[in-house]
Write a protein that holds these residues in place. Structure first.
Motif, PDB file in Angstrom:
ATOM      1  N   PRO A 161       6.735 -14.449  -6.540  1.00  0.00           N
ATOM      2  CA  PRO A 161       5.778 -13.364  -6.279  1.00  0.00           C
ATOM      3  C   PRO A 161       5.451 -12.522  -7.509  1.00  0.00           C
ATOM      4  CG  PRO A 161       7.969 -12.757  -5.485  1.00  0.00           C
ATOM      5  CD  PRO A 161       8.074 -14.172  -6.003  1.00  0.00           C
ATOM      6  N   VAL A 162       4.202 -12.072  -7.581  1.00  0.00           N
ATOM      7  CA  VAL A 162       3.838 -10.942  -8.436  1.00  0.00           C
ATOM      8  C   VAL A 162       3.644  -9.779  -7.476  1.00  0.00           C
ATOM      9  CG1 VAL A 162       2.070  -9.927  -9.911  1.00  0.00           C
ATOM     10  CG2 VAL A 162       2.698 -12.331 -10.190  1.00  0.00           C
ATOM     11  N   VAL A 163       4.319  -8.652  -7.731  1.00  0.00           N
ATOM     12  CA  VAL A 163       4.233  -7.522  -6.816  1.00  0.00           C
ATOM     13  C   VAL A 163       3.263  -6.484  -7.375  1.00  0.00           C
ATOM     14  CG1 VAL A 163       5.547  -5.636  -5.763  1.00  0.00           C
ATOM     15  CG2 VAL A 163       6.556  -7.922  -5.933  1.00  0.00           C
ATOM     16  N   VAL A 164       2.357  -6.022  -6.504  1.00  0.00           N
ATOM     17  CA  VAL A 164       1.405  -4.973  -6.874  1.00  0.00           C
ATOM     18  C   VAL A 164       1.659  -3.785  -5.953  1.00  0.00           C
ATOM     19  CG1 VAL A 164      -1.041  -4.357  -7.019  1.00  0.00           C
ATOM     20  CG2 VAL A 164      -0.321  -6.695  -7.561  1.00  0.00           C
ATOM     21  N   VAL A 165       1.839  -2.597  -6.493  1.00  0.00           N
ATOM     22  CA  VAL A 165       2.076  -1.441  -5.622  1.00  0.00           C
ATOM     23  C   VAL A 165       1.017  -0.367  -5.815  1.00  0.00           C
ATOM     24  CG1 VAL A 165       4.582  -1.765  -5.402  1.00  0.00           C
ATOM     25  CG2 VAL A 165       3.678  -0.401  -7.297  1.00  0.00           C
ATOM     26  N   SER A 166       0.746   0.340  -4.717  1.00  0.00           N
ATOM     27  CA  SER A 166      -0.080   1.546  -4.765  1.00  0.00           C
ATOM     28  C   SER A 166       0.786   2.704  -5.223  1.00  0.00           C
ATOM     29  CB  SER A 166      -0.598   1.883  -3.361  1.00  0.00           C
ATOM     30  OG  SER A 166      -1.620   1.024  -2.976  1.00  0.00           O
ATOM     31  N   ALA A 167       0.168   3.857  -5.366  1.00  0.00           N
ATOM     32  CA  ALA A 167       0.912   5.098  -5.572  1.00  0.00           C
ATOM     33  C   ALA A 167       1.634   5.456  -4.271  1.00  0.00           C
ATOM     34  CB  ALA A 167      -0.056   6.207  -5.943  1.00  0.00           C
ATOM     35  N   LEU A 168       2.701   6.255  -4.356  1.00  0.00           N
ATOM     36  CA  LEU A 168       3.336   6.731  -3.137  1.00  0.00           C
ATOM     37  C   LEU A 168       2.255   7.410  -2.277  1.00  0.00           C
ATOM     38  CD1 LEU A 168       6.701   8.397  -4.331  1.00  0.00           C
ATOM     39  CD2 LEU A 168       5.915   6.055  -4.630  1.00  0.00           C
ATOM     40  N   ALA A 169       2.372   7.268  -0.953  1.00  0.00           N
ATOM     41  CA  ALA A 169       1.324   7.762  -0.052  1.00  0.00           C
ATOM     42  C   ALA A 169       0.907   9.193  -0.409  1.00  0.00           C
ATOM     43  CB  ALA A 169       1.826   7.712   1.393  1.00  0.00           C
TER      44      ALA A 169
ATOM     45  N   GLY B 291       0.819  -1.214   0.000  1.00  0.00           N
ATOM     46  CA  GLY B 291       0.000   0.000   0.000  1.00  0.00           C
ATOM     47  C   GLY B 291       0.852   1.264   0.000  1.00  0.00           C
ATOM     48  N   GLY B 292       0.170   2.408  -0.085  1.00  0.00           N
ATOM     49  CA  GLY B 292       0.846   3.701  -0.230  1.00  0.00           C
ATOM     50  C   GLY B 292       1.909   3.983   0.820  1.00  0.00           C
ATOM     51  N   THR B 293       1.616   3.677   2.089  1.00  0.00           N
ATOM     52  CA  THR B 293       2.615   3.985   3.118  1.00  0.00           C
ATOM     53  C   THR B 293       3.802   3.023   3.024  1.00  0.00           C
ATOM     54  OG1 THR B 293       1.360   2.647   4.684  1.00  0.00           O
ATOM     55  CG2 THR B 293       1.025   5.016   4.779  1.00  0.00           C
ATOM     56  N   SER B 294       3.585   1.840   2.438  1.00  0.00           N
ATOM     57  CA  SER B 294       4.692   0.889   2.302  1.00  0.00           C
ATOM     58  C   SER B 294       5.628   1.262   1.152  1.00  0.00           C
ATOM     59  CB  SER B 294       4.155  -0.525   2.066  1.00  0.00           C
ATOM     60  OG  SER B 294       3.388  -0.956   3.171  1.00  0.00           O
ATOM     61  N   VAL B 295       5.184   2.198   0.294  1.00  0.00           N
ATOM     62  CA  VAL B 295       6.064   2.653  -0.796  1.00  0.00           C
ATOM     63  C   VAL B 295       6.157   4.185  -0.783  1.00  0.00           C
ATOM     64  CG1 VAL B 295       5.648   0.661  -2.310  1.00  0.00           C
ATOM     65  CG2 VAL B 295       4.131   2.617  -2.464  1.00  0.00           C
ATOM     66  N   GLN B 296       6.071   4.782   0.422  1.00  0.00           N
ATOM     67  CA  GLN B 296       5.942   6.245   0.432  1.00  0.00           C
ATOM     68  C   GLN B 296       7.219   6.980   0.045  1.00  0.00           C
ATOM     69  OE1 GLN B 296       4.712   7.230   4.363  1.00  0.00           O
ATOM     70  NE2 GLN B 296       6.669   6.738   5.325  1.00  0.00           N
ATOM     71  N   ASP B 297       8.387   6.351   0.257  1.00  0.00           N
ATOM     72  CA  ASP B 297       9.643   7.015  -0.104  1.00  0.00           C
ATOM     73  C   ASP B 297      10.720   5.953  -0.355  1.00  0.00           C
ATOM     74  OD1 ASP B 297      10.299   6.076   2.449  1.00  0.00           O
ATOM     75  OD2 ASP B 297       9.971   8.023   3.393  1.00  0.00           O
ATOM     76  N   ALA B 298      11.944   6.412  -0.605  1.00  0.00           N
ATOM     77  CA  ALA B 298      13.013   5.483  -0.981  1.00  0.00           C
ATOM     78  C   ALA B 298      13.253   4.443   0.115  1.00  0.00           C
ATOM     79  CB  ALA B 298      14.293   6.264  -1.258  1.00  0.00           C
ATOM     80  N   GLN B 299      13.257   4.913   1.355  1.00  0.00           N
ATOM     81  CA  GLN B 299      13.498   4.005   2.476  1.00  0.00           C
ATOM     82  C   GLN B 299      12.438   2.895   2.518  1.00  0.00           C
ATOM     83  OE1 GLN B 299      13.329   6.122   6.148  1.00  0.00           O
ATOM     84  NE2 GLN B 299      14.753   4.728   7.175  1.00  0.00           N
ATOM     85  N   ALA B 300      11.199   3.297   2.317  1.00  0.00           N
ATOM     86  CA  ALA B 300      10.100   2.325   2.358  1.00  0.00           C
ATOM     87  C   ALA B 300      10.225   1.323   1.209  1.00  0.00           C
ATOM     88  CB  ALA B 300       8.754   3.056   2.300  1.00  0.00           C
ATOM     89  N   ILE B 301      10.535   1.807   0.020  1.00  0.00           N
ATOM     90  CA  ILE B 301      10.653   0.901  -1.137  1.00  0.00           C
ATOM     91  C   ILE B 301      11.853  -0.032  -0.959  1.00  0.00           C
ATOM     92  CG2 ILE B 301      10.939   0.769  -3.658  1.00  0.00           C
ATOM     93  CD1 ILE B 301       9.399   3.426  -3.845  1.00  0.00           C
TER      94      ILE B 301
END
Ligand code: ASP
Ligand code: MG
Length: 462
Positions: free
Chosen positions: A32-40, A7-17
Motif C-alpha cells: 500500500p501507499v497510504v494517503v491521509v487527510s488532515a485531522l478532521a 479521510g479526516g474522520t478516519s484520522v481524527q485522533d489517536a484512536q482513529a489513527i
C-alpha cells in the motif's frame, strides 16, 4: 500496489489513527501507499486562522494555531505511548511538529504584518494539516512495526499555480512518483503521504481544492498503476437512497463511474467522483470503505458496472431547489433567446441544474440562494418570469435506463398522485429526474424505493 486513502474522520485522533494502522497492516502484502487527510476539521481551522490574520486579528490567529498545535501534540503523545520507546519516538516527532508549528505562527504573523492574505499564502497555510497529519501517521505506523516512510507530497504532486484549486501536471507528477515513491515500494516500505497538497514546478505550495485528498489518491494510483484505490471514510459506502428517508436502503456493492457521478450532485457526501477520473480512465477500481467497520465490503466504483437485475442503482433527492419559469411568446421561432436567458444566470454566477423547454417557455432549477430575486429582476427585462422555492429534485440513476423500454411509465405509475413540476430524462441516458414539492420528498422517495428496491439483485446490492 494499492492506494489507501484515509479521510479526516478516519484520522481524527489517536484512536482513529490506531485503527488505520491496523487496517493498513492487513494489506501489507499488497504494497500500500497510504494517503491521509488532515485531522478532521483542521483545514477549516487553518482557513479561519488565515482569515483572522488577513483581517489583522493577530491574537485570534495565534490562539487558533495554539489550539491546533496542542491537538496534534496530544494526538502524537497518545499514539506513541508513554514507555521508553514511545517517549523516544515522540521526542523525534515533537521536534518536527514544533518546527512546523513555529513556521505556521511565523507565517500568520507575516500575514498580519503585511496586512494582506494572498491566495498563494492561503494555500501554504491550508495545506498545513496534511503536512503534519502525514508525519504523525508515519511515526505511528513505524512504532507499530509497519515500515513506513513519510513522503512529502509537495515534492511529488506537481500542479499549475492556480492556488486554491490547482490543476495537476500529470507527466511531471508521474515521473516524480516513479522516482520517489516507487523505490520505497521496491524496498517494501509503506509510503505515507498527505493528500490535498502539491506544489508548482518551482516548489511553491498549492492545494487541489477542498476535499482534494481523494484527488491525490487518484493521481497517485494512476501514476503508479495501482491495482486498486481504497477511499476509507466513515460510512459503509453508497446507498440505494438516504437511509434517513428509507430505513431499508441497501448498500450498493458495484456502481459505474458515470452513475456515481450523476449521484454526486445530490449530496453524495462520501466523495466527489470527478476527483476519481485519473484512476477511472486507467481502469483502476475505486472502493469506498468504512474505517470504523473495516469488515464491510463497501462500494466499488468502476469504469463500467456489471449488469444489474434492478432497473436503478439509486434514488436521490435534493431539497432547497427553486424553479424559475420564463415565458415568452417572442421565443417562438426566435434564435438567441435561450442564450440571453442563460447569460443572466451566468452574470450572477448562478449554476443552473435542470432545464425543460417548450416552444414558448423554459423552466430551470437552481439551488436556492439569495440572488434569485436579482436574477428574476434581470430576466423580467426579457420575458415573463415567476419563481418558486421549496422544491426538490428527485433523481433515479441506473445504466439500465439506456436499454429497457417503459421505464418512465413504471416510475410515474408508482407515484400516480404526485404533483410534478418538471421532468428531465437527459443526455447521459442514465438518469430520470423530476421536480416535486419539498414536503412530498419522504413519501415519493419511499414509494419509489419500495417499488424498485423491495427485491434486490444480490450481485449488486447488500
Ligand atoms: N483536508 C482537506 C479538506 O478538508 C482535504 C481533504 O480532506 O480531502 O478539504
Ligand atoms: Mg473528503
Amino acid at each position: 500496489m494499492i492506494v489507501m486513502k484515509f479521510g479526516g474522520t478516519s484520522v481524527q485522533d489517536a484512536q482513529a489513527i490506531d485503527r488505520v494502522a491496523a487496517i493498513v497492516r492487513e494489506r501489507l502484502h499488497e504494497q500500500p501507499v497510504v494517503v491521509v487527510s488532515a485531522l478532521a476539521k483542521i483545514t477549516d481551522q487553518l482557513l479561519a486562522m488565515a482569515a483572522a490574520a488577513g483581517a489583522g486579528d493577530r491574537k485570534k490567529a495565534l490562539e487558533l494555531s495554539q489550539a491546533a498545535r496542542e491537538r496534534h501534540y496530544s494526538c502524537a503523545t497518545d499514539l506513541l505511548g508513554n514507555d521508553l520507546l514511545g517517549k523516544q519516538a515522540f521526542a523525534q516527532i515533537a521536534a518536527e511538529l514544533e518546527a512546523d508549528f513555529n513556521g505556521l505562527d511565523e507565517l500568520l504573523r507575516g500575514v498580519v504584518a503585511v496586512g494582506e492574505l494572498t491566495a498563494r499564502t492561503t494555500d501554504t497555510i491550508s495545506g498545513f494539516g496534511e503536512k503534519v497529519s502525514s508525519k504523525i501517521a508515519a511515526a505511528a505506523f513505524c512504532q507499530r512495526n509497519i515500515e513506513a516512510a513519510h513522503v512529502d507530497s509537495r515534492k511529488c504532486i506537481v500542479t499549475d499555480s492556480n492556488f486554491g484549486k490547482a490543476v495537476p501536471q500529470f507527466e511531471e507528477t508521474d515521473a516524480r512518483l516513479k522516482e520517489t515513491v516507487k523505490p520505497l515500494l521496491d524496498r517494501k516500505r509503506v509510503p505515507v503521504m498527505g493528500g490535498f497538497i502539491a506544489s508548482t514546478p518551482q516548489g511553491i505550495p498549492t492545494t487541489l481544492g477542498r476535499g482534494g485528498s481523494d484527488f491525490s489518491a487518484a493521481i497517485i494510483g494512476a501514476g503508479l498503476n495501482a491495482g486498486r484505490i481504497e477511499i476509507w471514510t466513515d460510512v459503509d459506502g453508497m446507498m440505494t437512497t438516504d437511509p434517513n428517508l428509507c430505513p431499508d436502503a441497501k448498500r450498493i456493492k458495484n456502481i459505474s463511474f458515470e452513475e456515481a457521478a450523476e449521484l454526486a450532485y445530490f449530496g453524495a457526501k462520501v466523495l466527489h467522483p470527478a476527483t476519481l477520473l485519473p484512476a477511472i480512465q486507467k481502469n483502476i477500481p475505486v472502493l469506498i470503505l468504512n474505517s470504523r467497520n473495516p469488515k464491510n465490503e463497501g462500494t466499488r466504483i468502476t469504469a463500467t458496472a456489471p449488469k444489474s437485475k434492478n432497473i436503478f442503482k439509486a434514488i436521490a433527492a435534493k431539497k432547497r431547489i427553486t424553479v424559475v419559469d420564463v415565458v415568452a411568446t417572442r421565443m417562438l421561432m426566435a434564435h438567441g433567446f435561450l442564450k440571453s436567458i442563460f447569460e443572466v444566470f451566468a452574470n450572477h454566477r448562478c449554476p443552473v441544474d435542470m432545464v425543460s423547454t417548450s416552444e414558448v417557455s423554459v423552466s430551470v432549477t437552481v439551488d436556492s440562494n439569495e440572488s434569485i430575486a436579482a436574477i428574476a429582476a434581470d430576466l423580467a427585462k426579457l420575458a415573463d418570469v415567476k419563481y418558486e422555492g421549496r422544491k426538490a429534485i428527485v433523481c433515479l440513476v441506473g445504466e439500465n435506463i439506456k436499454t429497457m423500454p417503459g421505464i418512465a411509465a413504471k416510475v410515474f405509475s408508482a407515484i400516480p398522485d404526485a404533483n410534478i413540476h418538471m421532468i428531465s430524462q437527459g443526455a447521459s441516458e442514465i438518469n430520470i429526474s423530476f421536480v416535486i414539492d419539498e414536503d412530498a420528498v419522504p413519501d415519493v422517495v419511499s414509494r419509489l424505493h419500495r417499488t424498485f428496491f423491495s427485491q434486490v439483485d444480490p450481485e449488486v446490492f447488500a
